[in-house]
Design an enzyme around this catalytic site. Structure first.
Site, PDB file in Angstrom:
ATOM      1  N   SER A 281       0.859  -1.080   0.197  1.00 37.14           N
ATOM      2  CA  SER A 281       0.138  -0.435  -0.358  1.00 37.14           C
ATOM      3  C   SER A 281       0.828   1.144  -0.143  1.00 37.14           C
ATOM      4  CB  SER A 281      -1.171   0.401   1.374  1.00 37.14           C
ATOM      5  OG  SER A 281      -0.554   0.907   1.372  1.00 37.14           O
TER       6      SER A 281
ATOM      7  N   GLY B 123      -1.677   4.932  -4.434  1.00 42.51           N
ATOM      8  CA  GLY B 123      -1.629   4.133  -4.798  1.00 42.51           C
ATOM      9  C   GLY B 123      -1.332   2.871  -4.141  1.00 42.51           C
TER      10      GLY B 123
ATOM     11  N   ASP C  77      -8.334  -2.686   5.298  1.00 36.91           N
ATOM     12  CA  ASP C  77      -9.468  -3.506   5.383  1.00 36.91           C
ATOM     13  C   ASP C  77      -9.702  -4.221   4.426  1.00 36.91           C
ATOM     14  OD1 ASP C  77      -8.366  -4.041   7.839  1.00 36.91           O
ATOM     15  OD2 ASP C  77      -9.864  -2.579   8.823  1.00 36.91           O
TER      16      ASP C  77
END
Length: 311
Positions: free
Chosen positions: A223, A228, A255
């Protein structure tokens, strides 16, 4: 066949919204939100919202454990937790003046007997599972290599695992002979794993993911927040470019991205579709006040704006 989500240290998440937060004074709260929390349960809710068949499992105990189960019942989410003697924890977030102050209980201490019993419970649930998602930390009392044992059990049943954890738990997995299909570290967690500072430079990230530590892991999805993601799938590397959005609440976006990864695997998406699907869900969560919630009305527009390119 369904998805099995695992939350070993769930919580009742309590969010207090205050215009100002005064230390050493009385703070009265009019807006309180309580929900079944923990990273794995955020994944669970998003999977339910995108209409995946799933079962949630993990460890719960006491009245707060019963509250979590009742919350999932209200959301028509199927669950099969293992009951422990200790009490499930509370986690408090105080939202004030554009900031978030968190007070997190450590949770119950799990006995050796309970830890062993959950492994048997987990194995019994795998008979109906197509993919397993394991998220978050392990509670006190469980060894740091506990996830290694869960992954070993899943691999023996040929059920792939998506693992979203960090620190020593992740290191133990990567050093073991039992690898998950997917891991999803951020840059800071990647730096911690490799013992050197990394930034978002693509060449550095590509070099970092060639480290032998990641051998045997099919997908490593890193991440990059508003920039992005960077991903490695076997010997292929991808940069995911996302559009700028108005962020309402970023908590749970990682999540939600995990939910998209798991969903993409069950739907047999190709690399580009999986990465776009996962990142869309993460962005949709960030646009909502409620953690672990997505508004699918905006899905297609965002999906079309995401670019995935080989590196």
């Amino acid at each position: 066949m369904s998805i099995l989500t695992v939350t070993m240290n769930p919580s009742v998440d309590i969010a207090y919204q205050l215009p100002t937060f005064k230390l050493d004074d009385v703070n009265r709260v009019s807006n309180v939100n309580k929900s079944a929390g923990g990273k794995g349960l955020n994944v669970t809710r998003v999977l339910k919202e995108i209409d995946e068949d799933l079962t949630a499992t993990g460890l719960v105990g006491g009245d707060l454990g019963n509250y979590i189960k009742s919350q999932l019942d209200q959301g028509a989410i199927h669950h099969d937790f293992y009951q422990i003697k200790g009490n499930t924890r509370n986690c408090i977030a105080i939202l004030h003046e554009g900031m978030q102050t968190e007070i997190l209980e450590s949770g119950p201490t799990i006995s050796d007997v309970e830890g062993e019993a959950f492994k048997n419970h987990f194995e019994s649930l795998l008979k109906d599972a197509e993919v397993v998602s394991i998220s978050g930390s392990t509670p006190s009392g469980l060894a740091t290599d506990y996830y290694v044992e869960l992954i070993m059990i899943a691999n023996a049943k040929e059920v792939p695992v998506v693992l979203d954890t960090s620190g020593e738990s992740l290191r133990q997995v990567l050093l073991s002979g039992h690898k998950p299909k997917v891991i999803k570290p951020n840059v800071d967690e990647l730096s911690q794993l490799l013992g050197r500072e990394l930034d978002k430079d693509l060449n550095l990230l590509k070099e970092a993911l060639q480290d032998s530590l990641f051998n045997g892991v099919e997908w490593v999805i890193v991440s990059l927040g508003s920039e992005g993601a960077f991903a490695k799938h076997n010997d292929l590397y991808y940069k995911v470019d996302i559009p700028t959005i108005d962020i309402v609440n970023p908590v749970g976006s990682g999540d939600s991205t995990v939910a998209g990864i798991v969903s993409g695997i069950t739907r047999n998406y190709d690399d580009v579709a999986l990465l776009k699907h996962a990142n869309v869900l993460g962005m949709l969560n960030a646009q909502e006040e409620i953690t672990g919630h997505v508004n699918l009305n905006h899905y297609e527009a965002l999906f079309n704006k995401i670019q995935v390119r080989g590196v």
